[in-house]
Design a protein around this motif. Sequence first.
Motif, PDB file in Angstrom:
ATOM      1  N   ASP A 159      50.276  40.674  35.272  1.00 25.35           N
ATOM      2  CA  ASP A 159      50.975  41.951  35.402  1.00 25.35           C
ATOM      3  C   ASP A 159      50.485  42.999  34.400  1.00 25.35           C
ATOM      4  O   ASP A 159      50.789  44.183  34.542  1.00 25.35           O
ATOM      5  CB  ASP A 159      52.483  41.755  35.222  1.00 25.35           C
ATOM      6  N   ILE A 160      49.753  42.568  33.372  1.00 26.37           N
ATOM      7  CA  ILE A 160      49.291  43.505  32.348  1.00 26.37           C
ATOM      8  C   ILE A 160      48.135  44.336  32.917  1.00 26.37           C
ATOM      9  O   ILE A 160      47.235  43.815  33.558  1.00 26.37           O
ATOM     10  CB  ILE A 160      48.887  42.765  31.054  1.00 26.37           C
ATOM     11  N   ILE A 161      48.234  45.660  32.698  1.00 26.93           N
ATOM     12  CA  ILE A 161      47.238  46.577  33.252  1.00 26.93           C
ATOM     13  C   ILE A 161      46.583  47.427  32.165  1.00 26.93           C
ATOM     14  O   ILE A 161      47.097  47.533  31.054  1.00 26.93           O
ATOM     15  CB  ILE A 161      47.870  47.515  34.312  1.00 26.93           C
ATOM     16  N   LEU A 162      45.461  48.033  32.539  1.00 27.07           N
ATOM     17  CA  LEU A 162      44.770  49.010  31.698  1.00 27.07           C
ATOM     18  C   LEU A 162      44.890  50.354  32.392  1.00 27.07           C
ATOM     19  O   LEU A 162      44.592  50.474  33.580  1.00 27.07           O
ATOM     20  CB  LEU A 162      43.283  48.635  31.564  1.00 27.07           C
ATOM     21  N   ASP A 163      45.367  51.361  31.659  1.00 26.11           N
ATOM     22  CA  ASP A 163      45.473  52.717  32.194  1.00 26.11           C
ATOM     23  C   ASP A 163      44.614  53.607  31.300  1.00 26.11           C
ATOM     24  O   ASP A 163      44.719  53.540  30.074  1.00 26.11           O
ATOM     25  CB  ASP A 163      46.937  53.174  32.156  1.00 26.11           C
ATOM     26  N   LEU A 164      43.755  54.407  31.911  1.00 21.40           N
ATOM     27  CA  LEU A 164      42.917  55.327  31.144  1.00 21.40           C
ATOM     28  C   LEU A 164      43.334  56.761  31.430  1.00 21.40           C
ATOM     29  O   LEU A 164      43.453  57.163  32.584  1.00 21.40           O
ATOM     30  CB  LEU A 164      41.436  55.129  31.498  1.00 21.40           C
ATOM     31  N   LEU A 165      43.559  57.496  30.367  1.00 20.88           N
ATOM     32  CA  LEU A 165      43.971  58.891  30.451  1.00 20.88           C
ATOM     33  C   LEU A 165      42.785  59.734  29.985  1.00 20.88           C
ATOM     34  O   LEU A 165      42.331  59.594  28.852  1.00 20.88           O
ATOM     35  CB  LEU A 165      45.186  59.087  29.528  1.00 20.88           C
ATOM     36  N   ASP A 166      42.270  60.570  30.872  1.00 21.49           N
ATOM     37  CA  ASP A 166      41.109  61.414  30.565  1.00 21.49           C
ATOM     38  C   ASP A 166      41.589  62.727  29.946  1.00 21.49           C
ATOM     39  O   ASP A 166      42.384  63.445  30.549  1.00 21.49           O
ATOM     40  CB  ASP A 166      40.328  61.675  31.858  1.00 21.49           C
ATOM     41  N   LEU A 167      41.105  63.016  28.749  1.00 18.92           N
ATOM     42  CA  LEU A 167      41.534  64.231  28.049  1.00 18.92           C
ATOM     43  C   LEU A 167      40.545  65.387  28.213  1.00 18.92           C
ATOM     44  O   LEU A 167      40.789  66.478  27.702  1.00 18.92           O
ATOM     45  CB  LEU A 167      41.689  63.941  26.548  1.00 18.92           C
ATOM     46  N   SER A 168      39.436  65.167  28.901  1.00 19.81           N
ATOM     47  CA  SER A 168      38.386  66.191  28.961  1.00 19.81           C
ATOM     48  C   SER A 168      38.867  67.498  29.596  1.00 19.81           C
ATOM     49  O   SER A 168      38.352  68.560  29.269  1.00 19.81           O
ATOM     50  CB  SER A 168      37.147  65.670  29.683  1.00 19.81           C
TER      51      SER A 168
END
Length: 180
Positions: free
Chosen positions: A81-90
Amino acid sequence: MTIQELKVASDRIGVIIGKGGETRRSIEEKAQATISIDSGEGLVTIEGEDAIGVLRATEVIRALGRGFSPERAFRLFDDDDIILDLLDLSHVADTPQKMNRIRGRIIGRDGKARTQIENMTDTTISIYGKTVGIIGLPEPVITARKAIEMLVEGAEHGNVFSFLDRRKKEAKQDLISSYY
């Protein structure tokens, strides 16, 4: 046979390989997959019979590539259930100075803001380049992402921590009411 390819910054290839190839071997073992690395191109190829293992390995390598340490990235192997979320700040910073200011707001003085968000959401956060990575269970990741977005938009740290505190209490209340 399932095959995944991803590009990783050249300065993170060493982390993926690890001391004496230790990290790479560990990923291969846990995912039952084979990893090929083209250091020159920064191209990582993961292949294996177990599609889920290959996808998990891909997420771990993506996390390593976005600044997480192997110990933190390996949380992705601990629980499906553990996920990776990437937030793009560009899109929010068009100059290096603005990017540094935004990263500084997320990290906080002596890393206190990031640590507080991690502790209040039971997530792991990495700020690397123009991205923020968050590892954790889906609900806490959504909450941590919202807190980071609030900081990026200029909200005061105190308001963000109050929001996190409310969310934590709501989650506890939901847990209690679902139990009874």
